[in-house]
Design a protein around this motif. Sequence first.
Motif, PDB file in Angstrom:
ATOM      1  N   HIS A 103       0.836  -1.193   0.000  1.00 39.21           N
ATOM      2  CA  HIS A 103       0.000   0.000   0.000  1.00 39.21           C
ATOM      3  C   HIS A 103       0.876   1.250   0.000  1.00 39.21           C
ATOM      4  O   HIS A 103       1.833   1.336   0.767  1.00 39.21           O
ATOM      5  CB  HIS A 103      -0.892  -0.009   1.235  1.00 39.21           C
ATOM      6  N   GLY A 104       0.540   2.181  -0.893  1.00 39.08           N
ATOM      7  CA  GLY A 104       1.309   3.408  -0.954  1.00 39.08           C
ATOM      8  C   GLY A 104       2.438   3.379  -1.960  1.00 39.08           C
ATOM      9  O   GLY A 104       3.077   4.397  -2.212  1.00 39.08           O
ATOM     10  N   THR A 105       2.695   2.216  -2.523  1.00 43.85           N
ATOM     11  CA  THR A 105       3.743   2.122  -3.536  1.00 43.85           C
ATOM     12  C   THR A 105       3.108   1.990  -4.902  1.00 43.85           C
ATOM     13  O   THR A 105       1.973   1.534  -5.045  1.00 43.85           O
ATOM     14  CB  THR A 105       4.662   0.918  -3.299  1.00 43.85           C
ATOM     15  N   TYR A 106       3.835   2.402  -5.901  1.00 40.26           N
ATOM     16  CA  TYR A 106       3.379   2.174  -7.276  1.00 40.26           C
ATOM     17  C   TYR A 106       4.597   1.955  -8.145  1.00 40.26           C
ATOM     18  O   TYR A 106       5.460   2.808  -8.259  1.00 40.26           O
ATOM     19  CB  TYR A 106       2.561   3.327  -7.833  1.00 40.26           C
ATOM     20  N   PHE A 107       4.645   0.785  -8.721  1.00 36.60           N
ATOM     21  CA  PHE A 107       5.749   0.461  -9.616  1.00 36.60           C
ATOM     22  C   PHE A 107       5.244   0.290 -11.032  1.00 36.60           C
ATOM     23  O   PHE A 107       4.097  -0.073 -11.261  1.00 36.60           O
ATOM     24  CB  PHE A 107       6.430  -0.839  -9.162  1.00 36.60           C
ATOM     25  N   SER A 108       6.129   0.516 -11.979  1.00 32.81           N
ATOM     26  CA  SER A 108       5.767   0.311 -13.378  1.00 32.81           C
ATOM     27  C   SER A 108       5.676  -1.177 -13.676  1.00 32.81           C
ATOM     28  O   SER A 108       6.152  -2.018 -12.909  1.00 32.81           O
ATOM     29  CB  SER A 108       6.815   0.947 -14.290  1.00 32.81           C
ATOM     30  N   GLY A 109       5.098  -1.506 -14.803  1.00 37.44           N
ATOM     31  CA  GLY A 109       5.011  -2.893 -15.211  1.00 37.44           C
ATOM     32  C   GLY A 109       6.388  -3.532 -15.347  1.00 37.44           C
ATOM     33  O   GLY A 109       6.536  -4.730 -15.124  1.00 37.44           O
ATOM     34  N   THR A 110       7.365  -2.729 -15.702  1.00 35.38           N
ATOM     35  CA  THR A 110       8.724  -3.250 -15.853  1.00 35.38           C
ATOM     36  C   THR A 110       9.232  -3.840 -14.554  1.00 35.38           C
ATOM     37  O   THR A 110       9.922  -4.861 -14.545  1.00 35.38           O
ATOM     38  CB  THR A 110       9.671  -2.136 -16.324  1.00 35.38           C
ATOM     39  N   TYR A 111       8.898  -3.198 -13.431  1.00 31.76           N
ATOM     40  CA  TYR A 111       9.334  -3.704 -12.122  1.00 31.76           C
ATOM     41  C   TYR A 111       8.843  -5.131 -11.909  1.00 31.76           C
ATOM     42  O   TYR A 111       9.615  -5.997 -11.486  1.00 31.76           O
ATOM     43  CB  TYR A 111       8.784  -2.793 -11.035  1.00 31.76           C
TER      44      TYR A 111
END
Length: 131
Positions: A103-111
């Motif tokens: 929660h609170g994180t957002y990574f790109s699809g690449t991650y």
Amino acid sequence: QVQLVESGGGLVQAGGSLRLSCTASGRTFSSYAMGWFRQAPGKEREFVAAVSWSGGRTYYADSMKGRFTISRDGLKKTIYLEMNSLKPDDTAAYYCAAAPDGHGTYFSGTYYRTITSYEYWGQGTQVTVSS
């Protein structure tokens, strides 16, 4: 530490289906994105599918889209990989893995698609598809 145990592999004919499971123990399951990777003999380990910490986002390798479905059950601390229309080229050892998320994180699809994002790995389960 997170311990991961895969199950559900086996021998299936081309066109058939299998469901893999991976159960986690240890640290908070909801703090991790979960992924499936596979490795065939003589080949590098490759990304198959991933699901974010909440289950709200899923990612697939192009060759698996439409055939494989990843899901997670937070109560059971388990992820699944439903594999349909299997082909001999799907023969490999399948590994589940955990990458930091939450929660609170957002990574790109690449991650989620990158093998080095994953800190914990299971021992693998073998899938063999006969022609």
